[in-house]
Structure formats: C-alpha cells, structure tokens
Design a protein around this motif. Sequence first.
Motif, mmCIF file in Angstrom:
data_model
loop_
_atom_site.group_PDB
_atom_site.id
_atom_site.type_symbol
_atom_site.label_atom_id
_atom_site.label_comp_id
_atom_site.label_asym_id
_atom_site.label_seq_id
_atom_site.Cartn_x
_atom_site.Cartn_y
_atom_site.Cartn_z
ATOM 1 N N ASN A 182 15.103 3.237 9.607
ATOM 2 C CA ASN A 182 15.488 4.471 9.146
ATOM 3 C C ASN A 182 16.427 4.606 7.818
ATOM 4 O O ASN A 182 16.319 5.223 6.913
ATOM 5 N N SER A 183 17.603 3.519 7.894
ATOM 6 C CA SER A 183 18.309 3.438 6.969
ATOM 7 C C SER A 183 17.560 3.008 5.730
ATOM 8 O O SER A 183 18.043 3.461 4.692
ATOM 9 N N PHE A 184 16.664 2.169 5.614
ATOM 10 C CA PHE A 184 16.023 1.883 4.414
ATOM 11 C C PHE A 184 15.280 3.116 3.797
ATOM 12 O O PHE A 184 15.257 3.465 2.647
ATOM 13 N N ALA A 185 14.691 3.870 4.628
ATOM 14 C CA ALA A 185 14.003 5.142 4.131
ATOM 15 C C ALA A 185 15.261 6.203 3.633
ATOM 16 O O ALA A 185 14.621 6.650 2.402
ATOM 17 N N GLN A 186 16.242 6.180 4.197
ATOM 18 C CA GLN A 186 17.240 6.860 3.613
ATOM 19 C C GLN A 186 17.591 6.420 2.181
ATOM 20 O O GLN A 186 17.857 7.370 1.309
ATOM 21 N N LEU A 187 17.807 5.271 2.119
ATOM 22 C CA LEU A 187 18.283 4.681 0.872
ATOM 23 C C LEU A 187 17.192 4.744 -0.171
ATOM 24 O O LEU A 187 17.686 4.980 -1.333
ATOM 25 N N LYS A 188 15.714 4.579 -0.008
ATOM 26 C CA LYS A 188 14.825 4.843 -0.533
ATOM 27 C C LYS A 188 14.861 6.404 -1.416
ATOM 28 O O LYS A 188 14.544 6.559 -2.438
ATOM 29 N N SER A 189 15.158 7.389 -0.627
ATOM 30 C CA SER A 189 15.305 8.611 -0.929
ATOM 31 C C SER A 189 16.409 8.943 -1.770
ATOM 32 O O SER A 189 16.468 9.712 -2.872
ATOM 33 N N VAL A 190 17.333 8.287 -1.460
ATOM 34 C CA VAL A 190 18.631 8.235 -2.542
ATOM 35 C C VAL A 190 18.472 7.938 -4.023
ATOM 36 O O VAL A 190 18.569 8.300 -4.784
ATOM 37 N N ALA A 221 15.484 7.463 -5.234
ATOM 38 C CA ALA A 221 14.525 8.403 -5.866
ATOM 39 C C ALA A 221 15.242 9.613 -6.495
ATOM 40 O O ALA A 221 14.936 10.236 -7.615
ATOM 41 N N LYS A 222 16.183 10.223 -5.798
ATOM 42 C CA LYS A 222 17.094 11.166 -6.304
ATOM 43 C C LYS A 222 17.939 10.716 -7.487
ATOM 44 O O LYS A 222 17.990 11.679 -8.544
ATOM 45 N N TYR A 223 18.328 9.763 -7.474
ATOM 46 C CA TYR A 223 19.128 9.203 -8.765
ATOM 47 C C TYR A 223 18.183 8.929 -9.779
ATOM 48 O O TYR A 223 18.622 9.334 -10.913
ATOM 49 N N ASN A 224 17.109 8.496 -9.479
ATOM 50 C CA ASN A 224 16.084 8.275 -10.740
ATOM 51 C C ASN A 224 15.625 9.563 -11.159
ATOM 52 O O ASN A 224 15.342 9.643 -12.401
ATOM 53 N N ASP A 225 15.483 10.813 -10.260
ATOM 54 C CA ASP A 225 15.134 11.929 -10.709
ATOM 55 C C ASP A 225 16.099 12.743 -11.696
ATOM 56 O O ASP A 225 15.735 13.122 -12.848
ATOM 57 N N CYS A 226 17.379 12.396 -11.300
ATOM 58 C CA CYS A 226 18.461 12.844 -11.983
ATOM 59 C C CYS A 226 18.369 12.306 -13.426
ATOM 60 O O CYS A 226 18.787 12.798 -14.413
ATOM 61 N N SER A 227 18.417 10.822 -13.404
ATOM 62 C CA SER A 227 18.272 10.033 -14.607
ATOM 63 C C SER A 227 17.123 10.396 -15.567
ATOM 64 O O SER A 227 17.326 10.635 -16.813
ATOM 65 N N TYR A 270 22.861 -0.146 -7.855
ATOM 66 C CA TYR A 270 23.783 -0.463 -6.549
ATOM 67 C C TYR A 270 22.859 -0.152 -5.495
ATOM 68 O O TYR A 270 22.898 -1.063 -4.335
ATOM 69 N N VAL A 271 21.942 0.711 -5.481
ATOM 70 C CA VAL A 271 21.179 1.110 -4.366
ATOM 71 C C VAL A 271 20.129 0.219 -4.171
ATOM 72 O O VAL A 271 19.620 -0.125 -2.954
ATOM 73 N N LYS A 272 19.460 -0.440 -5.224
ATOM 74 C CA LYS A 272 18.331 -0.943 -5.462
ATOM 75 C C LYS A 272 18.907 -2.426 -4.714
ATOM 76 O O LYS A 272 18.170 -3.219 -3.989
ATOM 77 N N SER A 273 20.036 -2.861 -4.998
ATOM 78 C CA SER A 273 20.596 -4.012 -4.362
ATOM 79 C C SER A 273 20.786 -4.057 -2.909
ATOM 80 O O SER A 273 20.303 -5.104 -2.125
ATOM 81 N N ASN A 274 21.159 -2.990 -2.480
ATOM 82 C CA ASN A 274 21.307 -2.627 -0.765
ATOM 83 C C ASN A 274 19.920 -2.634 -0.467
ATOM 84 O O ASN A 274 19.861 -3.108 0.907
ATOM 85 N N LEU A 275 18.838 -2.132 -1.004
ATOM 86 C CA LEU A 275 17.560 -1.901 -0.503
ATOM 87 C C LEU A 275 17.027 -3.364 -0.380
ATOM 88 O O LEU A 275 16.398 -3.854 0.761
ATOM 89 N N ASP A 276 17.282 -4.182 -1.117
ATOM 90 C CA ASP A 276 16.755 -5.582 -1.386
ATOM 91 C C ASP A 276 17.469 -6.349 0.067
ATOM 92 O O ASP A 276 16.674 -7.175 0.590
#
Length: 158
Positions: A35-43, A45-51, A113-119
């Motif tokens: 569940n945490s992984f899914a939430q981080l993926k969502s975050v 994606a949001k940062y990517n959309d903003c960028s 940062y989020v990607k490193s945590n996802l890994d």
Amino acid sequence: MSQQQPQQIDPMQIPLPQLKQMHQQIGEDLDTFTNSFAQLKSVHAKYNDCSESLNFVNKKNAGKTILVPLTSSLYVPGELNDTDNVIMDVGTGYYVEKPVADAKDYYKRKMEYVKSNLDKLQETINDRRKRLNDVTDLINLRSALAQQEEGQKAKAAA
C-alpha cells in the motif's frame, strides 16, 4: 568485547502455530508495504505531472486561457500572464512563488527522492515476498510430514 553471533534456529523445530503466526505477520507487513508503494507511486506521478505542466509556462503561451486547478477535480479558466514565475504548493498548505527553472529543479529533486524511496521499498517488498514463500513452503512441508506420521501411526495401530 566480542560480538555474539546471532543464534540460528532449525526451522523444523519451530512449532506450527508459531509458523502460522509468522506467516500472518509477514503477510500483513507485505500488505502495508505494498500500500505504501502504491501511495509513493501516486506521489511520484503527481510530481511528474507538475513538472510536465511547467513546460507549458513559456513566452509563446503568454496571454492564453488556461485551466487553473482549485482542487484535484475542480478547474477554473484563467489567463497566463506571468511566464517567468509560478506559484507552487510545497506541502501542508504552503505556497511559494518561484521562477519556472527553480520550480522544475524542485520537482526534479522531489521525483528523485521519491524514486529512491520506491527502489528501497521495492527491495523490502521482494524480501518479504521471499520470506512469505519460504514460511509457506515450511508450513506445507511440516503439515505433509505430520500427515505422513499420522498415516504411519494408523498403519502401526492396525
């Protein structure tokens, strides 16, 4: 002072109820991490959309009508006047005005940062899955051995 080596336990000596409890706990941990992984993926994606949306803030789009998000599902029309600066949400209700280049850099760093945590979380999930499979295999083996012993006892008694 010498460090003590962790004591190894023969998995065949662990009582079956304790193995089942371990199986349940590892399963719950795996659910939490997933569940945490899914939430981080969502975050991410949001940062990517903003960028990516920052790519449309440029001189050629000055004066054009855009949709401005008020919430995640409510947008209102607006006009792009300042193409040098953006107002960005930096979390917990705080907004700052930054040059577009700084905003892009901010989102890039956040995504890294989020990607490193996802890994790291993916490694943990893989480890938990392996543990869960190992405990499942051990429970199945122990159950099969117990049934085999019961069958041998029944033959001996007959």
